[in-house]
Scaffold this active site. Sequence first.
Site, mmCIF file in Angstrom:
data_model
loop_
_atom_site.group_PDB
_atom_site.id
_atom_site.type_symbol
_atom_site.label_atom_id
_atom_site.label_comp_id
_atom_site.label_asym_id
_atom_site.label_seq_id
_atom_site.Cartn_x
_atom_site.Cartn_y
_atom_site.Cartn_z
ATOM 1 N N TYR A 23 -0.254 52.883 -41.482
ATOM 2 C CA TYR A 23 -1.043 52.505 -42.665
ATOM 3 C C TYR A 23 -1.902 53.729 -42.983
ATOM 4 O O TYR A 23 -3.128 53.698 -42.897
ATOM 5 C CB TYR A 23 -1.921 51.276 -42.404
ATOM 6 C CG TYR A 23 -1.157 49.993 -42.131
ATOM 7 C CD1 TYR A 23 0.134 49.812 -42.629
ATOM 8 C CD2 TYR A 23 -1.716 48.957 -41.398
ATOM 9 C CE1 TYR A 23 0.845 48.638 -42.389
ATOM 10 C CE2 TYR A 23 -1.016 47.783 -41.152
ATOM 11 C CZ TYR A 23 0.263 47.634 -41.646
ATOM 12 O OH TYR A 23 0.955 46.474 -41.406
HETATM 13 P P1 FDA Z 1 8.315 58.142 -45.581
HETATM 14 O O1 FDA Z 1 9.677 58.659 -45.832
HETATM 15 O O2 FDA Z 1 7.323 58.225 -46.687
HETATM 16 O O3 FDA Z 1 7.753 58.813 -44.267
HETATM 17 C C1 FDA Z 1 6.473 58.525 -43.725
HETATM 18 C C2 FDA Z 1 5.970 59.735 -42.940
HETATM 19 O O4 FDA Z 1 6.880 60.052 -41.891
HETATM 20 C C3 FDA Z 1 5.881 61.000 -43.799
HETATM 21 O O5 FDA Z 1 4.814 61.784 -43.324
HETATM 22 C C4 FDA Z 1 7.200 61.678 -43.545
HETATM 23 O O6 FDA Z 1 7.166 63.086 -43.780
HETATM 24 C C5 FDA Z 1 7.476 61.333 -42.093
HETATM 25 N N1 FDA Z 1 8.898 61.204 -41.815
HETATM 26 C C6 FDA Z 1 9.768 60.392 -42.462
HETATM 27 N N2 FDA Z 1 10.980 60.506 -41.921
HETATM 28 C C7 FDA Z 1 10.883 61.389 -40.921
HETATM 29 C C8 FDA Z 1 11.840 61.918 -40.001
HETATM 30 N N3 FDA Z 1 13.102 61.537 -40.033
HETATM 31 N N4 FDA Z 1 11.437 62.852 -39.104
HETATM 32 C C9 FDA Z 1 10.127 63.237 -39.089
HETATM 33 N N5 FDA Z 1 9.195 62.772 -39.930
HETATM 34 C C10 FDA Z 1 9.566 61.842 -40.843
HETATM 35 N N6 FDA Z 1 4.334 49.220 -41.288
HETATM 36 C C11 FDA Z 1 4.449 48.346 -40.260
HETATM 37 O O7 FDA Z 1 4.306 48.734 -39.102
HETATM 38 N N7 FDA Z 1 4.752 47.046 -40.494
HETATM 39 C C12 FDA Z 1 4.978 46.562 -41.743
HETATM 40 O O8 FDA Z 1 5.259 45.374 -41.921
HETATM 41 C C13 FDA Z 1 4.880 47.475 -42.838
HETATM 42 N N8 FDA Z 1 5.083 47.049 -44.113
HETATM 43 C C14 FDA Z 1 4.974 47.942 -45.153
HETATM 44 C C15 FDA Z 1 5.200 47.507 -46.471
HETATM 45 C C16 FDA Z 1 5.081 48.403 -47.518
HETATM 46 C C17 FDA Z 1 5.350 47.920 -48.935
HETATM 47 C C18 FDA Z 1 4.705 49.740 -47.274
HETATM 48 C C19 FDA Z 1 4.539 50.710 -48.417
HETATM 49 C C20 FDA Z 1 4.486 50.178 -45.977
HETATM 50 C C21 FDA Z 1 4.627 49.291 -44.908
HETATM 51 N N9 FDA Z 1 4.412 49.700 -43.598
HETATM 52 C C22 FDA Z 1 4.542 48.810 -42.570
HETATM 53 C C23 FDA Z 1 4.071 51.093 -43.310
HETATM 54 C C24 FDA Z 1 5.320 51.894 -42.956
HETATM 55 O O9 FDA Z 1 5.696 51.595 -41.630
HETATM 56 C C25 FDA Z 1 5.000 53.400 -43.043
HETATM 57 O O10 FDA Z 1 4.598 53.715 -44.344
HETATM 58 C C26 FDA Z 1 6.191 54.247 -42.624
HETATM 59 O O11 FDA Z 1 5.745 55.518 -42.252
HETATM 60 C C27 FDA Z 1 7.203 54.348 -43.734
HETATM 61 O O12 FDA Z 1 8.338 55.036 -43.322
HETATM 62 P P2 FDA Z 1 9.307 55.644 -44.436
HETATM 63 O O13 FDA Z 1 10.382 56.371 -43.751
HETATM 64 O O14 FDA Z 1 9.647 54.587 -45.425
HETATM 65 O O15 FDA Z 1 8.310 56.607 -45.207
#
Ligand code: FDA
Length: 509
Positions: free
Chosen positions: A449
């Site tokens: 978050y």
């Molecule tokens: P994104 O691609 O934006 O990456 C997030 C971060 O990780 C960035 O800094 C990125 O550079 C880095 N990153 C991504 N992929 C990477 C990789 N392969 N290697 C290294 N670094 C990498 N959390 C939770 O625990 N429980 C929940 O129920 C929810 N629900 C929820 C709902 C909604 C609508 C949102 C917007 C967010 C959540 N979250 C959540 C939070 C969510 O777990 C958190 O935002 C994650 O980091 C999202 O991962 P993504 O890959 O989608 O994001």
Amino acid sequence: AALAPENHENFLKCLSLQSDTISKVIYTQNNSSYSSVLKSSIQNLVFSAPTNQKPLFIITPFHVSEIQAAIKCSKKSGLQIRVRSGGHDLEGLSSISDVPFIIVDLINFSEISVDAEAKTAWVQSGATVGQLNYRIAEKSQNLLAFPVGTCPGVGVGGHFSGGGYGALLRKYGVAADHIVDAHMIDAKGRFLNRESMGEDLFWAIRGGGGPSFGIIISWKIELVDVPSTVTVFAIPRTLEQNATKLLHKWQYIADRVHEDLFISPFLYRANSTMVCLFTSLFLGGVDRLLPLMQESFPELGLTQEDCREMSFIESVVYINGFEIRESVNANILIDDRFIKRFFKGKADYVIEPIPKEAFEGLYDLFYEEDPRTYGLLVFFPYGGKMSEISESEIPFPHRAGNRYTLLYYAEWQDATNEASQRHKNMLNKLFNYMNPYVTKNPRTAYINYRDLDIGTNNKLGDTSVQEASVWGKKYFKNNFYRLVHVKTMVDPENFFRNEQSIPPFNLLK
Ligand code: FDA
């Protein structure tokens, strides 16, 4: 942030020398698909605004060699890399930056292979947690699952590397607790697995935030058992229906009841009253749930009619607010049709129950707001398995002693600055008000978050360990220092960095 034309050319030349295939997956700002690729997975519309700095290039690799090329050439050209998996970062750090940068978007690394017999799976970072849930259910006849967050569009890459939890947390802990191997590329462009990366780095990427350490491509996970029948309920109670008394009581039982039972209240304003919506997942049938509720939380008055039995995968669909039809179409979890919004979130942890009067004071803050301002508090119970795992097992440190976590969330659909400011002000007021009732020294937070208000690195990239500890200890407590140690070993030049990345130890600072 611009790049001199010769550097622009040099970067592209460097890429083509490193990889024969990369030209097919590079989007320059002149490419007609650039804008749609950029916006495709930005979940928070705040970060799609034209005023944000845009990446010079977006690379959507299919092959490891293309990721390695992106790292080597970015380093050579002095460009930063933002890695993107599902694009859900609450502060948009996977898609924007103040310094010249490229995005490596893992949208094409989204394979999931489930071995139901061995109860394991390999999942690539660009898959979503909804796709993962769906594939596991499909391959295991609904008897296996994985403890991930509730929103299906969240990407595996960011979610796993920050911890990651949902309605199975009391029974099984966080997603990162169940990772047994990973494949990644480090700052030197080396492909590593658990054995070659070593236990320190493997520890760091399970909850310490991925972007400080490299690009994680895929994860091997151990799946968990779920019963063939689970039960869900969602019961709204207004103030006139004793919402305050119920919420107050919930604090005493939520982290202590049987670990099969997860009850998560949502608190929000509805016209002239407040509503507390008690949502729940129970890992078993209604016949077991009713006596358990009668014993621990009779005040809620749960009846058989309030409950619905279904399979675990149906509950994932249900919890997301989709209607369950006769034959549940869990395909919904692999579709990409979630509405994008403007939003902001903040998190807190609570150790001692909050007094009733404090909740009443909180309601006044909701009533003071312009009725167009939409915000809510989500209460997420801990206890169970979370209390059995030590704080230092992985970097995610929020374990025994935490009754629950609080998510403050505001969302809006109107692109004006006024709407954005109004919603952010509301969250700040709620957050400041709660100060006496939540963890202190530090006031802990959850990296998934992400909240830049709790502190950031400086833009020069030479933030000292002490400066970074301001936000770092809130996310990781003392695990922050071990993360610094790992960072110093694997990326001493601080190539992989962002506004809240772990800094390496620097003797000069
Ligand atoms: P994104 O691609 O934006 O990456 C997030 C971060 O990780 C960035 O800094 C990125 O550079 C880095 N990153 C991504 N992929 C990477 C990789 N392969 N290697 C290294 N670094 C990498 N959390 C939770 O625990 N429980 C929940 O129920 C929810 N629900 C929820 C709902 C909604 C609508 C949102 C917007 C967010 C959540 N979250 C959540 C939070 C969510 O777990 C958190 O935002 C994650 O980091 C999202 O991962 P993504 O890959 O989608 O994001």
